[in-house]
Design a protein around this motif. Structure first.
Motif, PDB file in Angstrom:
ATOM      1  N   THR A 282      -5.156 -26.926  12.861  1.00 28.87           N
ATOM      2  CA  THR A 282      -5.733 -25.571  12.783  1.00 28.87           C
ATOM      3  C   THR A 282      -5.970 -25.027  14.186  1.00 28.87           C
ATOM      4  O   THR A 282      -5.662 -23.858  14.473  1.00 28.87           O
ATOM      5  CB  THR A 282      -7.051 -25.602  11.985  1.00 28.87           C
TER       6      THR A 282
ATOM      7  N   CYS B 195      -4.443 -25.998  16.953  1.00 27.31           N
ATOM      8  CA  CYS B 195      -3.171 -25.834  17.677  1.00 27.31           C
ATOM      9  C   CYS B 195      -2.482 -24.534  17.253  1.00 27.31           C
ATOM     10  O   CYS B 195      -1.946 -23.813  18.096  1.00 27.31           O
ATOM     11  CB  CYS B 195      -2.264 -27.037  17.429  1.00 27.31           C
TER      12      CYS B 195
ATOM     13  N   ARG C 210       6.746 -19.863  16.672  1.00 25.50           N
ATOM     14  CA  ARG C 210       6.637 -19.597  15.235  1.00 25.50           C
ATOM     15  C   ARG C 210       6.753 -20.871  14.410  1.00 25.50           C
ATOM     16  O   ARG C 210       6.005 -21.094  13.480  1.00 25.50           O
ATOM     17  CB  ARG C 210       7.721 -18.612  14.797  1.00 25.50           C
ATOM     18  N   ARG C 211       7.737 -21.681  14.732  1.00 28.32           N
ATOM     19  CA  ARG C 211       7.933 -22.907  13.947  1.00 28.32           C
ATOM     20  C   ARG C 211       6.733 -23.835  14.107  1.00 28.32           C
ATOM     21  O   ARG C 211       6.297 -24.471  13.143  1.00 28.32           O
ATOM     22  CB  ARG C 211       9.213 -23.625  14.382  1.00 28.32           C
TER      23      ARG C 211
ATOM     24  N   ILE D 298       3.621 -22.969  14.675  1.00 28.24           N
ATOM     25  CA  ILE D 298       2.496 -22.417  13.902  1.00 28.24           C
ATOM     26  C   ILE D 298       2.679 -22.716  12.412  1.00 28.24           C
ATOM     27  O   ILE D 298       1.727 -23.071  11.722  1.00 28.24           O
ATOM     28  CB  ILE D 298       2.366 -20.903  14.172  1.00 28.24           C
ATOM     29  N   ARG D 299       3.908 -22.614  11.907  1.00 38.53           N
ATOM     30  CA  ARG D 299       4.158 -22.909  10.503  1.00 38.53           C
ATOM     31  C   ARG D 299       3.940 -24.393  10.200  1.00 38.53           C
ATOM     32  O   ARG D 299       3.328 -24.759   9.192  1.00 38.53           O
ATOM     33  CB  ARG D 299       5.581 -22.485  10.105  1.00 38.53           C
ATOM     34  N   ARG D 300       4.444 -25.283  11.084  1.00 37.02           N
ATOM     35  CA  ARG D 300       4.258 -26.728  10.869  1.00 37.02           C
ATOM     36  C   ARG D 300       2.765 -27.081  10.918  1.00 37.02           C
ATOM     37  O   ARG D 300       2.294 -27.917  10.147  1.00 37.02           O
ATOM     38  CB  ARG D 300       5.023 -27.546  11.908  1.00 37.02           C
TER      39      ARG D 300
ATOM     40  N   ALA E 294       0.290 -25.130  10.043  1.00 37.54           N
ATOM     41  CA  ALA E 294      -0.362 -24.653   8.813  1.00 37.54           C
ATOM     42  C   ALA E 294      -0.085 -25.607   7.654  1.00 37.54           C
ATOM     43  O   ALA E 294      -0.995 -25.978   6.904  1.00 37.54           O
ATOM     44  CB  ALA E 294       0.124 -23.245   8.469  1.00 37.54           C
ATOM     45  N   ASP E 295       1.171 -26.013   7.520  1.00 37.48           N
ATOM     46  CA  ASP E 295       1.519 -26.956   6.450  1.00 37.48           C
ATOM     47  C   ASP E 295       0.764 -28.265   6.619  1.00 37.48           C
ATOM     48  O   ASP E 295       0.243 -28.837   5.658  1.00 37.48           O
ATOM     49  CB  ASP E 295       3.037 -27.246   6.477  1.00 37.48           C
TER      50      ASP E 295
ATOM     51  N   ASP F   7      -2.982 -28.083   5.842  1.00 32.00           N
ATOM     52  CA  ASP F   7      -3.190 -28.011   4.389  1.00 32.00           C
ATOM     53  C   ASP F   7      -3.065 -29.380   3.733  1.00 32.00           C
ATOM     54  O   ASP F   7      -3.903 -29.776   2.924  1.00 32.00           O
ATOM     55  CB  ASP F   7      -2.152 -27.062   3.753  1.00 32.00           C
TER      56      ASP F   7
ATOM     57  N   ALA G  93       4.632 -34.032   6.474  1.00 37.07           N
ATOM     58  CA  ALA G  93       4.065 -32.864   7.172  1.00 37.07           C
ATOM     59  C   ALA G  93       3.639 -33.244   8.581  1.00 37.07           C
ATOM     60  O   ALA G  93       3.877 -32.494   9.544  1.00 37.07           O
ATOM     61  CB  ALA G  93       2.878 -32.315   6.380  1.00 37.07           C
TER      62      ALA G  93
ATOM     63  N   ALA H  14       6.787 -33.879  10.778  1.00 34.50           N
ATOM     64  CA  ALA H  14       7.459 -32.620  11.121  1.00 34.50           C
ATOM     65  C   ALA H  14       6.661 -31.855  12.173  1.00 34.50           C
ATOM     66  O   ALA H  14       7.234 -31.285  13.114  1.00 34.50           O
ATOM     67  CB  ALA H  14       7.645 -31.764   9.864  1.00 34.50           C
TER      68      ALA H  14
END
Lengths: 136, 136, 136, 136
Positions: free
Chosen positions: B36, B38, B52-53, B55-57, B59-60, B63, B93, B96
């Motif tokens: 969170t 990072c 972008r990638r 930030i998406r990794r 978030a996943d 979670d 997760a 990745a």
């Protein structure tokens, strides 16, 4: 958690969060765990029928601690008015959960430990509210 | 977190969780925070368009770590087949996210710290999978 | 939810998600609600002592549905291998919860309704897994 | 969502929640999705560097909507003082997110749709606050 100190120091924002933010975040993470574990322990008790209110307070408190914890983990474009409202709701949730857990503390040791985590977290939420003026 | 040891010992269930469960839980809580934080630090970087990638990794991974952490906090009526599927998803997760963060580690120190937390959490997820046979 | 269709169409990504993604997302949101509400209804039942497993399955299923729902709400830099692992874990959680709720369905109508939401969500998770090849 | 009406009617509690609760819950679920999807769409925009505040408001708002949604899904041993604090925090989060999204609405259609969901949810939070007196 060493990671809290490290991540806060390495953030590109101008200044790292105050110790009040750091301490409140650590307390939120610990309290969220304690409440989830306490609800589960209550569910396993023979007297679960007497622990409904405790389980509900645990659920509310875990939810609020997780959300405030996430908000305190972020420094970018912080909305102080919203953070104050979240800290206020979290303090109420912690105090309500502590009050209920304390009623069972002599019978269920997990409620005693959970109440301590809730009181600690409530204290740090209140301190955060004192140190972040409404006008900020 | 002292609360983890305490709450696990005081649960009314027959036997406390293994150290593999405890260690994985602690790693999940730390990794969820790191991810969170990072994502938030990446968002504040001038080069956010290149992150972008990441930030998406983040978030996943945050979670999945939160959900596995909650599952490991509960001992009552545990479903081992589901826990294994959750630990597997969480390991993926974490790996990745670590892989992506490591690509930016030399430029963004918060990615370096986050990658360490992800690798640690993945290790504990894999260990948990080794120690809980599919037939359990 | 009209918002799902709207937000998916307006995303800057090249192509909107398939109807399998949209349907699975809608099923996740409905199932997460049903499970949270069913756990709460079970807690209020006089026979709560017989519903421990149901409450635990509800909690696991709500958590997984929320996380898969959030993953399906995002299109940027999607990791299909991870999404598949999440959909697999969610399908297992839905099937386990449905199986348990169905055992109480004749006595507790909320379990009957919750089981329907879980079966629907599991079906859409399985369909999503069929339509997203492992090699993607 | 048909499940909301069904689950509320079938709960063993004395009386089903008011329509204000039901409407606020439905609005929370829709707004949480819209905010998660809007943050993701903003992240994919070429101008992501101008959307940092929007992404942060989205994250805060999604978190608060999810937590209030979960609280409104539960009827057992409800703490009205806490629910009011949560509804207040959620209203603030929705209004802050709507305000920011509206600034980008002409350029980014997903912000326009998200702002509508936020305004709708804020309205229902405020209505809930009006209908649940502080003394309850």
């Amino acid at each position: 958690m060493q990671a809290i100190q490290d991540m806060f120091t390495l953030h590109p924002s101008a200044a790292p969060p105050s110790s009040a933010v750091r301490d409140c975040l650590a307390a939120c993470l610990e309290c969220a765990f304690a409440c989830t574990a306490c609800a589960d322990a209550c569910l396993a008790e023979a007297a679960v029928g007497n622990l409904r209110r405790c389980i509900r307070r645990n659920a509310d408190c875990a939810d609020l601690c997780e959300v405030l914890g996430r908000a305190l983990s972020r420094q970018t474009e912080l909305d102080w008015a919203l953070l104050r409202a979240e800290a206020n709701a979290c303090a109420l949730a912690c105090e309500a959960c502590a009050g209920e857990c304390e009623r069972h503390a002599s019978m269920h040791e997990h409620c005693r430990v959970c109440a301590l985590a809730c009181r600690e977290c409530a204290k740090h939420c209140r301190r955060l509210l004192e140190q972040t003026p409404p006008s900020q």
